[in-house]
Scaffold this motif. Sequence first.
Motif, PDB file in Angstrom:
ATOM      1  N   PHE A 135      29.693  10.051  70.015  1.00  0.00           N
ATOM      2  CA  PHE A 135      30.390  10.710  71.118  1.00  0.00           C
ATOM      3  C   PHE A 135      31.490   9.846  71.726  1.00  0.00           C
ATOM      4  O   PHE A 135      32.246  10.309  72.567  1.00  0.00           O
ATOM      5  CB  PHE A 135      29.408  11.110  72.228  1.00  0.00           C
ATOM      6  CG  PHE A 135      28.501  12.246  71.859  1.00  0.00           C
ATOM      7  CD1 PHE A 135      28.914  13.559  71.981  1.00  0.00           C
ATOM      8  CD2 PHE A 135      27.217  12.012  71.388  1.00  0.00           C
ATOM      9  CE1 PHE A 135      28.082  14.612  71.658  1.00  0.00           C
ATOM     10  CE2 PHE A 135      26.378  13.054  71.060  1.00  0.00           C
ATOM     11  CZ  PHE A 135      26.803  14.353  71.181  1.00  0.00           C
ATOM     12  N   PRO A 154      25.904   6.956  76.825  1.00  0.00           N
ATOM     13  CA  PRO A 154      24.901   8.034  76.850  1.00  0.00           C
ATOM     14  C   PRO A 154      24.499   8.366  78.280  1.00  0.00           C
ATOM     15  O   PRO A 154      24.501   7.494  79.142  1.00  0.00           O
ATOM     16  CB  PRO A 154      23.722   7.444  76.075  1.00  0.00           C
ATOM     17  CG  PRO A 154      23.915   5.971  76.113  1.00  0.00           C
ATOM     18  CD  PRO A 154      25.385   5.723  76.261  1.00  0.00           C
ATOM     19  N   LYS A 182      20.709   5.474  71.793  1.00  0.00           N
ATOM     20  CA  LYS A 182      21.857   5.276  72.677  1.00  0.00           C
ATOM     21  C   LYS A 182      23.037   4.690  71.914  1.00  0.00           C
ATOM     22  O   LYS A 182      24.188   5.056  72.174  1.00  0.00           O
ATOM     23  CB  LYS A 182      21.465   4.402  73.867  1.00  0.00           C
ATOM     24  CG  LYS A 182      20.526   5.136  74.820  1.00  0.00           C
ATOM     25  CD  LYS A 182      20.152   4.299  76.007  1.00  0.00           C
ATOM     26  CE  LYS A 182      19.262   5.116  76.943  1.00  0.00           C
ATOM     27  NZ  LYS A 182      18.989   4.420  78.188  1.00  0.00           N
ATOM     28  N   ARG A 217      25.105  17.076  67.251  1.00  0.00           N
ATOM     29  CA  ARG A 217      26.379  16.414  66.933  1.00  0.00           C
ATOM     30  C   ARG A 217      26.474  16.052  65.450  1.00  0.00           C
ATOM     31  O   ARG A 217      27.533  16.216  64.833  1.00  0.00           O
ATOM     32  CB  ARG A 217      26.540  15.162  67.803  1.00  0.00           C
ATOM     33  CG  ARG A 217      27.845  14.438  67.605  1.00  0.00           C
ATOM     34  CD  ARG A 217      29.003  15.251  68.135  1.00  0.00           C
ATOM     35  NE  ARG A 217      30.222  14.464  68.044  1.00  0.00           N
ATOM     36  CZ  ARG A 217      31.418  14.961  67.854  1.00  0.00           C
ATOM     37  NH1 ARG A 217      31.586  16.264  67.791  1.00  0.00           N
ATOM     38  NH2 ARG A 217      32.458  14.193  67.761  1.00  0.00           N
ATOM     39  N   ARG A 238      20.766  16.463  71.388  1.00  0.00           N
ATOM     40  CA  ARG A 238      22.232  16.413  71.369  1.00  0.00           C
ATOM     41  C   ARG A 238      22.753  15.643  70.166  1.00  0.00           C
ATOM     42  O   ARG A 238      23.758  16.001  69.579  1.00  0.00           O
ATOM     43  CB  ARG A 238      22.767  15.789  72.668  1.00  0.00           C
ATOM     44  CG  ARG A 238      22.630  16.692  73.871  1.00  0.00           C
ATOM     45  CD  ARG A 238      23.481  17.954  73.761  1.00  0.00           C
ATOM     46  NE  ARG A 238      24.884  17.594  73.694  1.00  0.00           N
ATOM     47  CZ  ARG A 238      25.747  18.073  72.811  1.00  0.00           C
ATOM     48  NH1 ARG A 238      25.379  18.957  71.919  1.00  0.00           N
ATOM     49  NH2 ARG A 238      27.006  17.680  72.808  1.00  0.00           N
ATOM     50  N   LEU A 239      22.060  14.553  69.779  1.00  0.00           N
ATOM     51  CA  LEU A 239      22.471  13.805  68.588  1.00  0.00           C
ATOM     52  C   LEU A 239      22.301  14.664  67.339  1.00  0.00           C
ATOM     53  O   LEU A 239      23.170  14.667  66.460  1.00  0.00           O
ATOM     54  CB  LEU A 239      21.672  12.503  68.463  1.00  0.00           C
ATOM     55  CG  LEU A 239      22.086  11.398  69.429  1.00  0.00           C
ATOM     56  CD1 LEU A 239      21.051  10.272  69.423  1.00  0.00           C
ATOM     57  CD2 LEU A 239      23.466  10.860  69.112  1.00  0.00           C
ATOM     58  N   LEU A 263      18.483  13.279  74.376  1.00  0.00           N
ATOM     59  CA  LEU A 263      19.322  12.481  73.475  1.00  0.00           C
ATOM     60  C   LEU A 263      19.115  12.920  72.026  1.00  0.00           C
ATOM     61  O   LEU A 263      20.072  13.106  71.273  1.00  0.00           O
ATOM     62  CB  LEU A 263      19.002  10.991  73.612  1.00  0.00           C
ATOM     63  CG  LEU A 263      19.399  10.319  74.916  1.00  0.00           C
ATOM     64  CD1 LEU A 263      18.895   8.878  74.937  1.00  0.00           C
ATOM     65  CD2 LEU A 263      20.894  10.363  75.130  1.00  0.00           C
ATOM     66  N   TRP A 318      24.561   7.448  70.046  1.00  0.00           N
ATOM     67  CA  TRP A 318      25.320   8.278  70.976  1.00  0.00           C
ATOM     68  C   TRP A 318      26.726   7.696  71.147  1.00  0.00           C
ATOM     69  O   TRP A 318      27.713   8.414  71.065  1.00  0.00           O
ATOM     70  CB  TRP A 318      24.609   8.342  72.329  1.00  0.00           C
ATOM     71  CG  TRP A 318      25.312   9.238  73.307  1.00  0.00           C
ATOM     72  CD1 TRP A 318      26.446   8.949  74.030  1.00  0.00           C
ATOM     73  CD2 TRP A 318      24.961  10.575  73.656  1.00  0.00           C
ATOM     74  NE1 TRP A 318      26.802  10.014  74.804  1.00  0.00           N
ATOM     75  CE2 TRP A 318      25.914  11.018  74.602  1.00  0.00           C
ATOM     76  CE3 TRP A 318      23.925  11.420  73.271  1.00  0.00           C
ATOM     77  CZ2 TRP A 318      25.850  12.283  75.159  1.00  0.00           C
ATOM     78  CZ3 TRP A 318      23.872  12.681  73.832  1.00  0.00           C
ATOM     79  CH2 TRP A 318      24.829  13.106  74.769  1.00  0.00           C
TER      80      TRP A 318
END
Length: 150
Positions: free
Chosen positions: A29, A33, A22, A48, A44-45, A41, A25
């Motif tokens: 981002f 989160p 988190k 990214r 997506r991490l 998570l 994140w």
Amino acid sequence: MSSGRRVARLAALKTTSTPELKAQWRDLFDSEPPSFNRRYLESRLAYRIQELAYGGLKPEMVRRLERLGEELDGGDKKKRGIRLDRERPISGTRLLREWQGVEHVVTVTADGFDWQGRPYKSLSAIARAITGTRWNGWVFFGLKNRRART
């Protein structure tokens, strides 16, 4: 960041604590989160980290995806929200949920869901089978925000 460090950072996501995921994140981002499950998570991490290293989608591809989305919902943003909140995911989608150290994989089918080789009509029935208690299946699998939408 070197290629080796990037690969190590991606591999480390699997063993990183949820609070640290988190924190990453927030770092990557610049936002809080979502309340989705850990697997979401991680994925997506990972995306990214790679996006920042290699660049994201080309503008041409983004425009193409937006056009396809508009064809599906006629450009109506209200319909997009309804589709996200109320419709089942596309058949073949795999939903992942870790519960008490065990990863559970549910596959969306044309007429329901499949978990451990058995068909189910609802995600709530699967969540109940996994936990032994009543759950909103959409919330359990991270498909719906726990807070009511206004």
